[in-house]
Design a protein around this motif. Structure first.
Motif, mmCIF file in Angstrom:
data_model
loop_
_atom_site.group_PDB
_atom_site.id
_atom_site.type_symbol
_atom_site.label_atom_id
_atom_site.label_comp_id
_atom_site.label_asym_id
_atom_site.label_seq_id
_atom_site.Cartn_x
_atom_site.Cartn_y
_atom_site.Cartn_z
ATOM 1 N N ALA A 145 0.652 -1.314 -0.022
ATOM 2 C CA ALA A 145 -0.144 -0.030 0.012
ATOM 3 C C ALA A 145 0.901 1.350 -0.050
ATOM 4 N N ASP A 146 1.821 1.150 0.749
ATOM 5 C CA ASP A 146 2.692 2.479 0.697
ATOM 6 C C ASP A 146 4.012 2.558 -0.308
ATOM 7 N N GLY A 147 4.118 1.500 -1.276
ATOM 8 C CA GLY A 147 5.061 1.327 -2.254
ATOM 9 C C GLY A 147 6.213 0.875 -1.982
ATOM 10 N N THR A 148 6.483 0.370 -0.829
ATOM 11 C CA THR A 148 7.824 -0.297 -0.468
ATOM 12 C C THR A 148 8.156 -1.692 -0.896
ATOM 13 N N ILE A 149 7.069 -2.550 -1.187
ATOM 14 C CA ILE A 149 6.990 -3.832 -1.524
ATOM 15 C C ILE A 149 6.471 -3.936 -2.743
ATOM 16 N N ARG A 150 7.000 -4.833 -3.478
ATOM 17 C CA ARG A 150 6.471 -5.017 -4.909
ATOM 18 C C ARG A 150 5.098 -5.150 -5.013
ATOM 19 N N THR A 151 4.436 -4.744 -6.233
ATOM 20 C CA THR A 151 3.301 -4.774 -6.453
ATOM 21 C C THR A 151 2.833 -5.574 -7.731
ATOM 22 N N ASP A 152 3.851 -6.153 -8.504
ATOM 23 C CA ASP A 152 3.707 -6.965 -9.782
ATOM 24 C C ASP A 152 3.217 -8.019 -9.421
ATOM 25 N N LEU A 153 3.086 -8.457 -8.378
ATOM 26 C CA LEU A 153 2.331 -9.834 -8.151
ATOM 27 C C LEU A 153 1.292 -9.540 -6.738
ATOM 28 N N ASP A 154 0.515 -10.604 -6.501
ATOM 29 C CA ASP A 154 -0.719 -10.414 -5.570
ATOM 30 C C ASP A 154 -0.235 -10.517 -4.201
ATOM 31 N N ARG A 155 -0.728 -10.163 -3.268
ATOM 32 C CA ARG A 155 -0.329 -10.259 -1.896
ATOM 33 C C ARG A 155 0.159 -11.627 -1.486
ATOM 34 N N GLU A 156 -0.946 -12.507 -1.991
ATOM 35 C CA GLU A 156 -0.554 -13.988 -1.441
ATOM 36 C C GLU A 156 0.519 -14.550 -2.025
ATOM 37 N N THR A 157 0.996 -14.149 -3.282
ATOM 38 C CA THR A 157 2.129 -14.711 -3.914
ATOM 39 C C THR A 157 3.283 -14.195 -3.296
ATOM 40 N N VAL A 158 3.392 -12.785 -3.035
ATOM 41 C CA VAL A 158 4.535 -12.297 -2.597
ATOM 42 C C VAL A 158 4.782 -12.934 -1.076
ATOM 43 N N THR A 159 3.659 -13.073 -0.250
ATOM 44 C CA THR A 159 3.801 -13.786 1.029
ATOM 45 C C THR A 159 4.339 -15.036 0.969
#
Length: 230
Positions: A145-159
């Motif tokens: 949400a604040d742009g510090t973690i990648r957003t090219d993938l969905d939250r579940e995948t990044v987790t």
């Protein structure tokens, strides 16, 4: 001739004798240590390490598999409790602290820890780790949400990628016999890489954040462990 009165079905169950509880604890501790040295450690080896006979094991566990499940799920629940107080305003630092705390807790049981999360009992262990996984999921969402973690993938995948990266370090540590400090650094860099940071950027964050220093994390982890076992 006097007769022994039948037990009252409504009476509360008696607590196990102190020696029985102590023996069970000794078996669990011995199993965790033995499995880290030899993942195929036999019941005889585990019992001997606990100072007990093989026969005594069956007073607590039906078989070796049941003992392993107890060892793994108990360890996972303890790890989830240790991760619960981990917090930082910067989602990237919080993710790094999750990885470093994981390493500090399982650095001496790397083999059995890797088996626990990848072996045949992973679903049971996974349930015990659900609270920690939910915390990580929330942190990833905050960072996205604040742009510090990648957003090219969905939250579940990044987790999942971050979780798998941390587990991979356990495998690498066992294979390469990493030192505690090297493993600490690697688990942080692997987690941050999965979160979308470049290796130079991740290295700068690690070097510039006192809370991520090896000694700082070790001290915090030890203090938390002592508090949770009182």
């Amino acid at each position: 001739m006097p007769t022994t009165p039948a037990p009252d079905p409504g009476a509360p169950a008696r607590a196990p004798r102190r020696d029985a509880a102590a023996n069970r604890e000794a078996l669990l501790v011995a199993a965790a240590a033995a499995l880290n040295e030899d993942i195929d450690a036999s019941l005889e080896a585990i019992a001997a390490r606990a100072g007990l006979s093989r026969r005594s094991v069956y007073g607590h566990f039906a078989n070796r598999d049941e003992l392993l499940i107890d060892v793994f799920t108990r360890g996972a629940a303890r790890l989830a409790a240790l991760l619960d107080p981990v917090s930082h305003p910067d989602a990237r630092v919080e993710i790094a602290l999750f990885g470093a705390t994981l390493w500090a807790e399982v650095e001496h049981i790397r083999v059995s820890a890797a088996l626990a999360v990848r072996g045949p009992h992973r679903e049971l262990v996974g349930s015990a780790l659900d609270p920690a996984r939910e915390r990580l999921r929330d942190t990833v969402g905050r960072g996205m949400a604040d742009g510090t973690i990648r957003t090219d993938l969905d939250r579940e995948t990044v987790t999942r990628l971050i979780e798998h990266a941390a587990v991979s370090v356990l495998d690498e540590a066992t294979r390469s016999k990493l030192s505690d400090r090297d493993g600490h650094r690697l688990v942080i860099l692997a987690a941050l890489s999965a979160a979308g940071m470049g290796w130079q950027e991740a290295g700068e964050l690690l070097a510039g954040t006192p809370e991520l220093a090896f000694d700082a994390v070790q001290g915090t982890s030890q203090a938390t462990t002592e508090a949770t076992t009182r």
